[in-house]
Design a protein around this motif. Structure first.
Motif, PDB file in Angstrom:
ATOM      1  N   GLU A 132      18.670 -87.746 -27.436  1.00 55.58           N
ATOM      2  CA  GLU A 132      19.606 -87.219 -28.321  1.00 55.58           C
ATOM      3  C   GLU A 132      18.847 -85.462 -28.652  1.00 55.58           C
ATOM      4  O   GLU A 132      18.985 -84.573 -29.038  1.00 55.58           O
ATOM      5  CB  GLU A 132      20.264 -87.655 -29.292  1.00 55.58           C
ATOM      6  CG  GLU A 132      21.283 -88.185 -28.880  1.00 55.58           C
ATOM      7  CD  GLU A 132      22.368 -89.021 -29.518  1.00 55.58           C
ATOM      8  OE1 GLU A 132      21.675 -88.198 -31.326  1.00 55.58           O
ATOM      9  OE2 GLU A 132      22.883 -90.138 -29.423  1.00 55.58           O
ATOM     10  N   ARG A 133      16.934 -85.703 -28.857  1.00 54.68           N
ATOM     11  CA  ARG A 133      16.715 -84.978 -29.012  1.00 54.68           C
ATOM     12  C   ARG A 133      15.064 -84.765 -27.818  1.00 54.68           C
ATOM     13  O   ARG A 133      14.134 -85.530 -27.825  1.00 54.68           O
ATOM     14  CB  ARG A 133      15.932 -85.435 -30.554  1.00 54.68           C
ATOM     15  CG  ARG A 133      16.710 -85.289 -31.056  1.00 54.68           C
ATOM     16  CD  ARG A 133      16.073 -85.288 -32.734  1.00 54.68           C
ATOM     17  NE  ARG A 133      15.556 -86.959 -32.508  1.00 54.68           N
ATOM     18  CZ  ARG A 133      14.408 -86.682 -33.345  1.00 54.68           C
ATOM     19  NH1 ARG A 133      14.274 -85.886 -34.658  1.00 54.68           N
ATOM     20  NH2 ARG A 133      14.034 -88.139 -33.314  1.00 54.68           N
ATOM     21  N   LEU A 134      15.286 -84.362 -26.185  1.00 50.97           N
ATOM     22  CA  LEU A 134      14.747 -84.349 -25.772  1.00 50.97           C
ATOM     23  C   LEU A 134      13.180 -83.335 -25.151  1.00 50.97           C
ATOM     24  O   LEU A 134      13.370 -81.857 -26.011  1.00 50.97           O
ATOM     25  CB  LEU A 134      15.696 -84.202 -23.907  1.00 50.97           C
ATOM     26  CG  LEU A 134      16.419 -85.412 -23.948  1.00 50.97           C
ATOM     27  CD1 LEU A 134      16.845 -84.892 -22.658  1.00 50.97           C
ATOM     28  CD2 LEU A 134      15.411 -86.476 -23.371  1.00 50.97           C
ATOM     29  N   GLU A 148      22.191 -97.017 -16.646  1.00 43.34           N
ATOM     30  CA  GLU A 148      23.184 -98.030 -17.260  1.00 43.34           C
ATOM     31  C   GLU A 148      22.956 -97.754 -18.819  1.00 43.34           C
ATOM     32  O   GLU A 148      22.091 -98.861 -18.887  1.00 43.34           O
ATOM     33  CB  GLU A 148      22.288 -99.035 -16.684  1.00 43.34           C
ATOM     34  CG  GLU A 148      22.414 -99.427 -15.127  1.00 43.34           C
ATOM     35  CD  GLU A 148      22.525-101.150 -14.557  1.00 43.34           C
ATOM     36  OE1 GLU A 148      22.118-101.747 -14.950  1.00 43.34           O
ATOM     37  OE2 GLU A 148      21.807-100.899 -13.324  1.00 43.34           O
ATOM     38  N   ALA A 149      23.170 -96.601 -18.859  1.00 47.84           N
ATOM     39  CA  ALA A 149      22.248 -96.299 -20.793  1.00 47.84           C
ATOM     40  C   ALA A 149      23.430 -95.728 -21.778  1.00 47.84           C
ATOM     41  O   ALA A 149      23.544 -95.979 -22.987  1.00 47.84           O
ATOM     42  CB  ALA A 149      20.929 -95.474 -20.478  1.00 47.84           C
ATOM     43  N   LEU A 150      24.089 -94.167 -20.562  1.00 46.51           N
ATOM     44  CA  LEU A 150      24.684 -93.717 -21.456  1.00 46.51           C
ATOM     45  C   LEU A 150      25.222 -94.224 -22.867  1.00 46.51           C
ATOM     46  O   LEU A 150      25.994 -93.849 -23.950  1.00 46.51           O
ATOM     47  CB  LEU A 150      26.164 -92.948 -20.581  1.00 46.51           C
ATOM     48  CG  LEU A 150      25.083 -91.948 -20.106  1.00 46.51           C
ATOM     49  CD1 LEU A 150      25.774 -91.826 -19.049  1.00 46.51           C
ATOM     50  CD2 LEU A 150      23.898 -90.724 -20.481  1.00 46.51           C
ATOM     51  N   ALA A 159      23.981 -86.584 -26.192  1.00 41.23           N
ATOM     52  CA  ALA A 159      22.982 -86.866 -25.154  1.00 41.23           C
ATOM     53  C   ALA A 159      22.667 -86.272 -23.381  1.00 41.23           C
ATOM     54  O   ALA A 159      21.680 -85.309 -23.051  1.00 41.23           O
ATOM     55  CB  ALA A 159      22.592 -88.485 -24.219  1.00 41.23           C
ATOM     56  N   LEU A 160      23.967 -85.942 -22.806  1.00 36.77           N
ATOM     57  CA  LEU A 160      24.438 -85.590 -21.678  1.00 36.77           C
ATOM     58  C   LEU A 160      24.630 -84.360 -21.771  1.00 36.77           C
ATOM     59  O   LEU A 160      23.565 -83.108 -21.173  1.00 36.77           O
ATOM     60  CB  LEU A 160      26.382 -85.852 -21.064  1.00 36.77           C
ATOM     61  CG  LEU A 160      25.724 -86.878 -20.797  1.00 36.77           C
ATOM     62  CD1 LEU A 160      27.822 -87.015 -20.342  1.00 36.77           C
ATOM     63  CD2 LEU A 160      25.836 -87.048 -19.423  1.00 36.77           C
ATOM     64  N   ALA A 161      24.960 -83.056 -22.982  1.00 36.67           N
ATOM     65  CA  ALA A 161      24.320 -81.805 -23.242  1.00 36.67           C
ATOM     66  C   ALA A 161      22.869 -81.588 -23.723  1.00 36.67           C
ATOM     67  O   ALA A 161      22.387 -80.896 -22.828  1.00 36.67           O
ATOM     68  CB  ALA A 161      25.048 -81.771 -24.855  1.00 36.67           C
TER      69      ALA A 161
END
Length: 278
Positions: A132-134, A148-150, A159-161
């Motif tokens: 969530e903080r790339l 296999e993580a979302l 996370a997808l954003a």
């Protein structure tokens, strides 16, 4: 009479066992918070590959070869594997003859990264950080993968954003969607195919395709909307930013340091960049 007296206690005990099984085995701790999820993955890290029984041929057929083909016209593509675990995606992609790029792996489980470091033998930079903080500039990667993580992340949409943010226009997303009976037992963390595809569209993805993959997972391919120039050799220092203030990081002795807030992120002896707080 005595048996009847014990019956309520037996029912409560069974309910507790079923609840614990749901929370720790089926949901893998996601309703108990990210620290519990990390702890569970840390505990099974050394046995994870044996539990999953990955087959090299299957990994290549479903993941490595299709992704390499999708990137074949991109010069020196840069790939980010979010929730890289023990390094399954980097491993199969690096084994493809047609792949000429670089991969960066990121995971919230420190001990899973230890296994990845052993498997990948320093060929892939590995970062201990959550999804969530790339810690990268926007529009950086030619492809982002997350397998296999979302459903085990605190906030799937967030996370997808973040993944959409760091993916360049025209870049490729390869992710998975939990399906089947167990998926229905994780409300708020799983989505049906239509809901996930609509979410991806709202985040600026197009050409979304959902494919059959495993009993419990479908594969989802998508393209970030827009046209952009991809590829080209890029160093970690040119794209690496602080996950707190988003300013550039500079390599110092055995660490990376933020130019603005002066936070320091150490590089451990096994080469893993440690950004996540204990």
């Amino acid at each position: 009479m005595q048996l009847t007296a014990w019956l309520p206690f037996a029912i409560v005990l069974l309910a507790c066992i079923l609840f614990i099984h749901w929370q720790l085995i089926i949901a893998e701790g996601v309703y108990l918070g990210p620290r519990v999820v990390r702890l569970l993955y840390d505990r099974i890290a050394r046995r994870y590959n044996d539990i999953k029984c990955f087959e090299d041929s299957d990994e290549s057929w479903h993941l490595g070869a299709p992704l390499a083909r999708a990137l074949q016209n991109v010069p020196a593509p840069l790939v980010l594997d979010v929730a890289c675990g023990t390094g399954r995606l980097p491993k199969t992609l690096l084994e493809q003859d047609g792949f000429t790029g670089k991969i960066i792996g990121l995971d919230a489980s420190r001990k899973m990264l230890v296994e990845a470091a052993c498997a990948l033998d320093s060929h892939v930079p590995l970062i201990w950080q959550d999804a969530e903080r790339l810690p990268f500039e926007a529009s950086t990667f030619d492809a982002v993968t997350c397998l296999e993580a979302l459903e085990f992340m605190p906030n799937t949409s967030r996370a997808l954003a973040e993944i959409a943010r760091v993916l360049r226009p025209g870049g490729i997303l390869l992710t998975s969607n939990r399906i089947g009976a167990w998926a229905k037992m994780m409300p708020g963390h799983t989505m049906n195919t239509q809901t996930l595809e609509q979410l991806l569209e709202s985040l600026g993805f197009e050409h979304i395709k959902t494919l059959v993959w495993q009993v419990e997972y479908n594969l989802v391919w998508a393209v970030r909307s827009g046209i952009g120039s991809g590829g080209g050799a890029r160093t970690l220092s040119s794209i690496f930013v602080c996950p707190h203030c988003h300013e550039h990081l500079t390599r110092v002795t055995n660490a990376w340091q933020c130019e603005a807030c002066t936070r320091i992120f150490p590089v451990s002896t096994d080469g893993i960049i440690e950004m996540l707080e204990h």
